[in-house]
Design a protein around this motif. Structure first.
Motif, PDB file in Angstrom:
ATOM      1  N   ALA A 252       1.048   4.799  -6.970  1.00 46.52           N
ATOM      2  CA  ALA A 252       1.075   3.573  -7.777  1.00 46.52           C
ATOM      3  C   ALA A 252       2.483   3.294  -8.299  1.00 46.52           C
ATOM      4  CB  ALA A 252       0.091   3.685  -8.933  1.00 46.52           C
TER       5      ALA A 252
ATOM      6  N   VAL B  87      -3.874   0.736  -2.879  1.00 38.79           N
ATOM      7  CA  VAL B  87      -3.201   2.031  -2.760  1.00 38.79           C
ATOM      8  C   VAL B  87      -3.661   2.795  -1.523  1.00 38.79           C
ATOM      9  CG1 VAL B  87      -2.837   4.273  -3.869  1.00 38.79           C
ATOM     10  CG2 VAL B  87      -2.835   2.191  -5.239  1.00 38.79           C
TER      11      VAL B  87
ATOM     12  N   THR C 154       0.834  -1.196   0.000  1.00 37.31           N
ATOM     13  CA  THR C 154       0.000   0.000   0.000  1.00 37.31           C
ATOM     14  C   THR C 154       0.869   1.247   0.000  1.00 37.31           C
ATOM     15  OG1 THR C 154      -1.870   1.062   1.132  1.00 37.31           O
ATOM     16  CG2 THR C 154      -0.177   0.049   2.528  1.00 37.31           C
ATOM     17  N   SER C 155       0.278   2.376   0.361  1.00 38.18           N
ATOM     18  CA  SER C 155       1.003   3.645   0.434  1.00 38.18           C
ATOM     19  C   SER C 155       1.544   3.863   1.842  1.00 38.18           C
ATOM     20  CB  SER C 155       0.093   4.819   0.064  1.00 38.18           C
ATOM     21  OG  SER C 155      -0.314   4.725  -1.275  1.00 38.18           O
TER      22      SER C 155
END
Length: 504
Positions: free
Chosen positions: A419, A440, A409-410
């Motif tokens: 991304a 994300v 994920t972020s």
């Protein structure tokens, strides 16, 4: 105090005029009538652009590192060769040199700085000393807690904090000293009594460019930054850079203490790590000491060894060391358990390098293998934006090799496309063959991991730890992994009571 008095000991190329000064600032927005404004070039901005704004706000004197700036009429002026060095000297003089009147232990290294700092503070407390703590998580001054904008603040904030601590009767200070702060001379003129090195693994190479440059920045703490070398040096012999620093320090410091798992003046024997805490025998130059800590894991054995050696160098007794180690129950965002009565474990941790992820997932693996029946390690992680891209696949590989299921994920994407960051990490993750999902949105990723977990599993939320915000190209927004995990657990049907999170 006059401007000329403030320049005592500072390097300057020219100086004109004098003025009575009532404050020091390097941010023009903070200037008040009577201030001296230190205009210096920074990493991303140039304070010299704001000289006239500072004068308009009431600055009566200016110290500038820009030869192109001409003195302003009616304003005392100094041209200095190094802005940050000038800020350090001026700040120290304004606050009557507080760093020289408090015993400071500085900690540098890639991992373990925060926990080691908290341990030292706890030991000093058991030794009956008042202390200040300055680090990544928060600042402590005589029992008061303040937010930490930077791991190591600028010289002006340091002088203010040391002065405040002295006013509250502090005798000691412990601070994390980042490689950025050392390279940028933010601690110029700070006389460290004890310098401590934890380890060096890949990090910040977007700034330092190479491991050698990264190490040389760390070594400045042991050389002295505008000061003599520290009286005492404490280094980790199990790290090759630590061993090198030990040899270096023997030529510069009066006292050198080393530590390691099974080597060095301070090392461990009979280590027992359980979900309830860590026990081992601490071997010191004087005696063998039984240690119990609520902190768990191999990394915390190292942190305890480091803190014990540093406090020994500060004259603490072994009994005080044992009491201080036992008294520290948790460190915010460091293997912090979120407990809502669920039949699996959720842990928040700051691990944001490949080495830290390997250590974290190894500790999680120890936990799940203790349980009867199959149990998995589920790891949620991301990589920071505007930072060393080369470490992203390494982090992906570390997470994949240590986990049964990964949610990529972020983290803090900053100005980058989240991304694109994920794709960089995915290269390493896919090499491992581990099962994974990509999400994300970090909030949704945490919920995905919680919903994936089965009884006995351990869910790791890695990377942000104690942080309370997420930084994206849209700006900064509130984001606390602990609170987000609580929310996901509540939605999943578990009842979260409003009690403090306990250490796992």
């Amino acid at each position: 105090m006059t401007f000329q008095h403030l320049l005592d000991g500072a390097e300057f190329l020219s100086q004109a005029g004098n003025a009575d000064v009532t404050g020091v600032e390097y941010d023009s927005r903070q200037v008040k009538p009577g201030s001296v404004f230190v205009a210096m070039r920074g990493e991303t901005s140039d304070g010299n652009r704001f000289i006239d704004q500072a004068i308009k706000a009431g600055a009566v004197a200016v110290a500038t590192d820009s030869p192109s700036e001409k003195p302003r009429e009616g304003v005392a002026w100094a041209l200095v060769p190094h802005g940050r060095r000038a800020l350090a000297r001026i700040s120290e003089n304004f606050y009557k040199r507080p760093a020289e009147r408090i015993a400071i232990a500085g900690i540098t290294g890639t991992n373990g700085k925060s926990t080691t700092a908290f341990l030292i503070e706890s030991i000093l407390s058991k030794a009956g000393r008042k202390s200040a703590l300055i680090g990544t998580i928060e600042y402590h001054v005589a029992g008061r807690v303040y937010p930490a904008p930077h791991t190591t603040p600028e010289a002006l904030e340091l002088a203010r904090l040391f002065n405040q601590a002295l006013g509250q009767g502090a005798t000691d200070a412990v601070m994390e000293v980042s490689s950025h702060a050392l390279a940028q001379e933010r601690v110029f003129g700070v006389p460290f009594d004890v310098a401590l090195f934890t380890n060096l693994t890949r990090d910040h190479l977007d700034y330092h460019k190479s491991m050698e440059e990264y190490f040389y920045a760390k070594r400045v703490l042991f050389e002295g930054c505008g000061t003599d070398p520290p009286r005492a040096a404490v280094t980790n012999l199990d790290d090759k850079y630590g061993a090198e620093l030990a040899e270096f320090s023997r030529k510069h410091s009066a006292l050198v203490l080393t530590y390691g798992w099974s080597q060095g003046e301070f090392h461990a024997e009979n280590v027992e790590i359980t979900p309830r805490g860590t026990r081992f025998d601490l071997i010191t130059p004087q005696e063998k000491l039984a240690i119990f800590s609520p902190l768990i894991g191999r990394v915390n054995v190292y942190n305890i060894l480091a803190a014990s050696a540093a406090c020994s160098a500060r004259g603490c007794k072994t009994a005080e060391i044992a009491e201080g180690v036992s008294a520290l129950t948790h460190v915010p965002g460091r293997f912090q358990c979120v407990d809502c009565g669920q039949p699996f474990t959720v842990v928040v941790d700051y691990a944001h390098t490949d080495d830290a992820l390997r250590n974290l997932t190894a500790l999680a693996r120890e936990f799940v293998t203790r349980n009867s029946g199959p149990a998995r390690v589920i790891t949620v992680f991301g990589c920071g934006g505007d930072r060393d891209r080369a470490k992203r696949p390494l982090m992906g590989e570390a997470a994949g090799r240590g986990s049964d299921f990964v949610v990529l994920t972020s983290d803090n994407p900053r100005s980058e496309d989240p991304a694109a960051i994920i794709n960089d990490a995915l290269v390493g993750l896919q090499k491992t063959g581990a099962k994974y999902a990509v999400e994300v949105d970090r909030r949704k990723a945490i919920a995905l991991a919680v919903n994936e977990a089965r009884p006995g599993d351990l869910v790791l939320l890695a990377g942000k730890g104690h942080e309370k915000v997420q930084v994206t190209r849209q700006g900064t927004c509130p984001f606390d992994d602990v609170e987000v995990a609580r929310g996901a657990l509540q939605v999943a049907g578990y009842e979260c009571t409003p009690v403090e999170d306990r250490q796992a």
